[in-house]
Design an enzyme around this catalytic site. Structure first.
Site, mmCIF file in Angstrom:
data_model
loop_
_atom_site.group_PDB
_atom_site.id
_atom_site.type_symbol
_atom_site.label_atom_id
_atom_site.label_comp_id
_atom_site.label_asym_id
_atom_site.label_seq_id
_atom_site.Cartn_x
_atom_site.Cartn_y
_atom_site.Cartn_z
ATOM 1 N N SER A 1 20.779 -45.494 39.996
ATOM 2 C CA SER A 1 20.060 -45.936 41.177
ATOM 3 C C SER A 1 19.465 -47.310 40.920
ATOM 4 O O SER A 1 18.579 -47.453 40.065
ATOM 5 C CB SER A 1 18.948 -44.938 41.501
ATOM 6 O OG SER A 1 18.071 -45.523 42.421
ATOM 7 N N VAL B 1 14.320 -53.530 28.287
ATOM 8 C CA VAL B 1 14.108 -54.126 26.967
ATOM 9 C C VAL B 1 15.202 -53.582 26.041
ATOM 10 O O VAL B 1 16.029 -52.784 26.458
ATOM 11 C CB VAL B 1 12.714 -53.817 26.386
ATOM 12 C CG1 VAL B 1 11.649 -54.694 26.983
ATOM 13 C CG2 VAL B 1 12.378 -52.352 26.563
ATOM 14 N N LYS C 1 21.724 -62.391 14.600
ATOM 15 C CA LYS C 1 20.608 -61.766 13.871
ATOM 16 C C LYS C 1 21.068 -61.449 12.447
ATOM 17 O O LYS C 1 21.998 -60.662 12.258
ATOM 18 C CB LYS C 1 20.174 -60.486 14.584
ATOM 19 C CG LYS C 1 19.101 -59.727 13.818
ATOM 20 C CD LYS C 1 18.649 -58.481 14.535
ATOM 21 C CE LYS C 1 17.744 -57.652 13.645
ATOM 22 N NZ LYS C 1 17.418 -56.339 14.214
ATOM 23 N N LEU D 1 17.497 -43.180 25.745
ATOM 24 C CA LEU D 1 16.110 -42.733 25.849
ATOM 25 C C LEU D 1 16.013 -41.294 26.345
ATOM 26 O O LEU D 1 15.017 -40.616 26.105
ATOM 27 C CB LEU D 1 15.338 -43.681 26.776
ATOM 28 C CG LEU D 1 15.351 -45.156 26.322
ATOM 29 C CD1 LEU D 1 14.728 -46.057 27.382
ATOM 30 C CD2 LEU D 1 14.639 -45.332 24.994
ATOM 31 N N ILE E 1 19.805 -48.696 20.057
ATOM 32 C CA ILE E 1 21.171 -48.939 20.536
ATOM 33 C C ILE E 1 22.177 -48.376 19.526
ATOM 34 O O ILE E 1 23.209 -47.826 19.898
ATOM 35 C CB ILE E 1 21.385 -50.437 20.843
ATOM 36 C CG1 ILE E 1 20.500 -50.815 22.048
ATOM 37 C CG2 ILE E 1 22.846 -50.756 21.121
ATOM 38 C CD1 ILE E 1 20.441 -52.296 22.364
HETATM 39 C C1 LIG Z 1 9.443 -51.408 24.040
HETATM 40 C C2 LIG Z 1 10.876 -51.131 23.724
HETATM 41 C C3 LIG Z 1 11.596 -52.040 22.946
HETATM 42 C C4 LIG Z 1 12.920 -51.764 22.602
HETATM 43 N N1 LIG Z 1 13.594 -52.629 21.797
HETATM 44 C C5 LIG Z 1 14.818 -52.279 21.344
HETATM 45 C C6 LIG Z 1 15.529 -53.100 20.453
HETATM 46 O O1 LIG Z 1 15.103 -54.192 20.087
HETATM 47 N N2 LIG Z 1 16.725 -52.662 20.014
HETATM 48 C C7 LIG Z 1 17.258 -51.471 20.408
HETATM 49 O O2 LIG Z 1 18.330 -51.088 19.929
HETATM 50 N N3 LIG Z 1 16.638 -50.721 21.312
HETATM 51 C C8 LIG Z 1 15.439 -51.075 21.776
HETATM 52 N N4 LIG Z 1 14.799 -50.295 22.682
HETATM 53 C C9 LIG Z 1 15.492 -49.137 23.234
HETATM 54 C C10 LIG Z 1 16.448 -49.578 24.330
HETATM 55 O O3 LIG Z 1 15.754 -50.280 25.317
HETATM 56 C C11 LIG Z 1 17.109 -48.369 24.942
HETATM 57 O O4 LIG Z 1 17.639 -47.565 23.943
HETATM 58 C C12 LIG Z 1 18.230 -48.788 25.816
HETATM 59 O O5 LIG Z 1 17.810 -49.705 26.754
HETATM 60 C C13 LIG Z 1 18.830 -47.600 26.512
HETATM 61 O O6 LIG Z 1 18.080 -47.220 27.587
HETATM 62 P P1 LIG Z 1 18.689 -46.118 28.516
HETATM 63 O O7 LIG Z 1 19.976 -46.606 29.062
HETATM 64 O O8 LIG Z 1 18.681 -44.841 27.777
HETATM 65 O O9 LIG Z 1 17.602 -45.942 29.677
HETATM 66 P P2 LIG Z 1 17.221 -46.919 30.900
HETATM 67 O O10 LIG Z 1 17.421 -48.344 30.607
HETATM 68 O O11 LIG Z 1 15.828 -46.502 31.301
HETATM 69 O O12 LIG Z 1 18.225 -46.527 32.062
HETATM 70 C C14 LIG Z 1 18.050 -45.352 32.799
HETATM 71 C C15 LIG Z 1 19.080 -45.317 33.916
HETATM 72 O O13 LIG Z 1 18.959 -44.072 34.574
HETATM 73 C C16 LIG Z 1 18.988 -44.280 35.972
HETATM 74 N N5 LIG Z 1 18.249 -43.194 36.609
HETATM 75 C C17 LIG Z 1 17.103 -42.583 36.218
HETATM 76 N N6 LIG Z 1 16.746 -41.641 37.096
HETATM 77 C C18 LIG Z 1 17.707 -41.631 38.051
HETATM 78 C C19 LIG Z 1 17.912 -40.883 39.249
HETATM 79 N N7 LIG Z 1 17.051 -39.949 39.649
HETATM 80 N N8 LIG Z 1 18.983 -41.181 40.001
HETATM 81 C C20 LIG Z 1 19.873 -42.127 39.631
HETATM 82 N N9 LIG Z 1 19.730 -42.856 38.521
HETATM 83 C C21 LIG Z 1 18.655 -42.617 37.746
HETATM 84 C C22 LIG Z 1 18.358 -45.641 36.191
HETATM 85 O O14 LIG Z 1 18.789 -46.198 37.409
HETATM 86 C C23 LIG Z 1 18.920 -46.391 34.980
HETATM 87 O O15 LIG Z 1 20.175 -46.907 35.323
HETATM 88 C C24 LIG Z 1 13.512 -50.582 23.073
HETATM 89 C C25 LIG Z 1 12.809 -49.713 23.897
HETATM 90 C C26 LIG Z 1 11.495 -49.965 24.217
HETATM 91 C C27 LIG Z 1 10.755 -48.996 25.084
#
Ligand SMILES: Cc1cc2nc3c(=O)[nH]c(=O)nc-3n(C[C@H](O)[C@H](O)[C@H](O)COP(=O)(O)OP(=O)(O)OC[C@H]3O[C@@H](n4cnc5c(N)ncnc54)[C@H](O)[C@@H]3O)c2cc1C
Length: 503
Positions: free
Chosen positions: A42, A50, A81, A336, A349
């Site tokens: 969404s 981040v 890096k 996450l 990652i």
């Molecule tokens: C402060 C911080 C610093 C970080 N720094 C690093 C770093 O330097 N190196 C590293 O490897 N990792 C880092 N990370 C971790 C990294 O950001 C995440 O592992 C990575 O971005 C993966 O995120 P994600 O895809 O799991 O979740 P998100 O980026 O949160 O994506 C979630 C997705 O789910 C979708 N979604 C959620 N609910 C719904 C719903 N109801 N309907 C439809 N879609 C939905 C959203 O639209 C989105 O597309 C960091 C994290 C944090 C918090």
């Protein structure tokens, strides 16, 4: 015999880094298989935004999806890096480097650091960093691709990338879609379970549309919509082990040269990251909310920016830990949604990447044999615990005195596997390597020595050489490193020549 019940459809919920990494890898891996892959995300909800620093293994992922570091860096304002510079962790004003490279040359089956410890004990200490090409390059803002066939350990190093996380997700999305992944931009409003098996049967989207699937991948970020909210898999909270639970991120313009490393600066209630990209610098303060308020953390970060702020502060709360199972029923969680360990060593990652690789290794059919999920979960837990313990070493061995968070974490008990490692190291400079470790011996060495955790004794086999012999050998190693370093070019020039952003 091939399965009679192969997976026909994979539904990936979430389109952040995790969702698109999974889509890009799976579509490539299951090329020519009759499997449909659909990403539902969404744009109204957005991503965490981040996650800009990686570890060298990411380049294997690039290769696996048919791209290269240079291509990714062009698309994402990326930079090189070579490791992480730790500033102020031992005490204010002290720095050390955690490189993606080896230290010195072993001899007669004895690791280099044992000889270094011998010289140190004899009062003839030289900085450990002097024996690491990777550190030498990083600290001089230089880079060159590592030699393909290094003549010895002295030439061995590796590199990772920094990138703009949202551009990286966009880059992956474009590739995945071009390879046939379907993309739906809609909010998931419900999850339908199969009454008999309890498996996930379909996602219900806003407007009433349903998306059915055989295998569901939960990449919905901290919401953990499928594995957490729907399947009710509990979260293992490690906040009592690692103290930080919040972060504020704020990019700024760059002043100074384009450094090929991440910087981590210890502050009163946590630490600050600095990640250089081609067009800006990513900054963030990761902190323990018990020891500093959000307002103070934001104000601290603002005063520490090296250039003009380019966005408002982005406040993020998190709970360190992981789901007790990251594979439950017909659902696998990545990113996450599976868990989170603070970004001190840029490991989120890489955990997404290993989660995908392992899913491919243990790829199920529609029977979802529990043995596959059990093994997947067992390995994932060990992998998270090993990283957690490596991060904890940074905190536990800190040398900052008189600051409540640092004093408290130094005084706390350690998980037994970490305690055993430190005991072995302290006794004789030996490393303990468990299964599913993400960080190898040189990483532990750089942290131990950087934080002044020095063994009482070195390996007796180190006495084969006299101190004078070692003095001569060490001088030769330093000369070899200086010669190799002279072949490198300024990081900024390397980026301009090979990875200039196409914007
Ligand atoms: C402060 C911080 C610093 C970080 N720094 C690093 C770093 O330097 N190196 C590293 O490897 N990792 C880092 N990370 C971790 C990294 O950001 C995440 O592992 C990575 O971005 C993966 O995120 P994600 O895809 O799991 O979740 P998100 O980026 O949160 O994506 C979630 C997705 O789910 C979708 N979604 C959620 N609910 C719904 C719903 N109801 N309907 C439809 N879609 C939905 C959203 O639209 C989105 O597309 C960091 C994290 C944090 C918090």
């Amino acid at each position: 015999m091939a399965s009679t019940n192969p997976i026909r459809s994979i539904v990936i919920a979430g389109g952040g880094t995790a969702g698109w990494m999974a889509a890009a890898a799976l579509v490539r891996r299951f090329e020519r298989h009759p499997i449909t892959i659909t990403v539902v995300e969404s744009s109204a909800i957005g991503t965490v935004g981040v996650g800009e620093a990686t570890v060298p293994g990411i380049r294997d992922f690039f290769r696996d999806i048919g791209t290269s570091g240079a291509e990714v860096m062009q698309a994402t304002n990326g930079t090189v890096k070579l490791g992480i510079q730790f500033d102020g962790w031992r005490h204010e004003g002290h720095r050390f480097f955690h490189p993606f490279g080896l230290y010195g040359a072993p001899s007669r089956g004895v690791q280099f650091h044992q000889y270094w410890l011998k010289m140190r004990a004899a009062g003839r200490e030289t900085p450990l960093a002097d024996y690491c090409l990777c550190t030498a390059l990083a600290e001089a803002n230089l880079f060159m691709p590592p030699p393909e066939a290094p003549q010895g350990d002295l030439g061995v190093f590796d590199w990772a990338v920094h990138f703009d996380a949202s551009l990286f997700a966009r880059f992956l999305a474009a590739r995945a879609k071009a390879a046939g992944v379907a993309h739906i931009d809609a909010k998931i409003e419900g999850v339908r379970l199969d009454g008999e098996s309890g498996n996930i049967a379909a996602l219900t989207l806003e407007g009433g549309r349903t998306i059915e699937g055989d295998l569901f991948i939960d990449c919905t970020g901290f919401r953990s919509l499928l594995i957490g909210q729907t399947l009710g898999v509990p979260y293992l909270d490690w906040t009592a082990i690692l103290p930080c639970d919040r972060a504020v991120a704020m990019p700024c313009s760059r002043s100074g040269p384009l450094t090929p490393y991440t910087r981590s600066t210890a502050l009163q209630a946590g630490w600050q990251w600095r990640i250089p990209l081609q067009n800006r610098v990513g900054n963030g303060y990761v902190y323990a909310s018990r020891h500093i308020s959000d307002d103070e953390a934001v104000a601290t970060l603002r005063t520490r920016l090296e250039g003009e702020a380019l966005a408002e502060p982005n406040l993020i709360r998190f709970t360190t830990g992981k789901r007790t199972q990251v594979w439950a029923k017909n659902c696998v969680a990545l990113g996450l949604a599976a868990g989170f360990l603070e970004p001190l060593e840029s490991t989120s990652i890489t955990l997404i990447q290993t989660g995908i690789e392992r899913l491919i290794d243990f790829f199920p059919d529609r029977h979802f044999d529990p043995a596959l999920g059990e093994e997947y979960n067992r390995i994932a837990t060990q992998e998270y615990e090993r990283i957690r313990d490596f991060l904890l070493l940074h905190y536990w061995a800190n040398g900052r005195r008189g600051e409540p968070m640092w004093d408290a974490v130094r005084a706390q008990g350690l998980p037994e596997p970490l305690s055993r490692k430190i005991r072995l190291w302290s006794a004789r400079g030996r490393f303990v390597r468990y299964l599913w470790e993400s960080f190898a011996d040189p990483s532990w060495l750089s942290l131990y020595v950087g934080l002044d955790v020095i063994p009482e004794h070195y390996d007796p086999l180190g006495d084969f050489f006299s101190e004078d012999d070692l003095d001569t050998a060490f001088a030769k190693m330093r000369e070899a490193i200086a010669r190799a370093k002279a072949l490198a070019m300024p990081h900024e020039e390397f980026i301009a020549a090979h990875c200039r952003a196409q914007i």
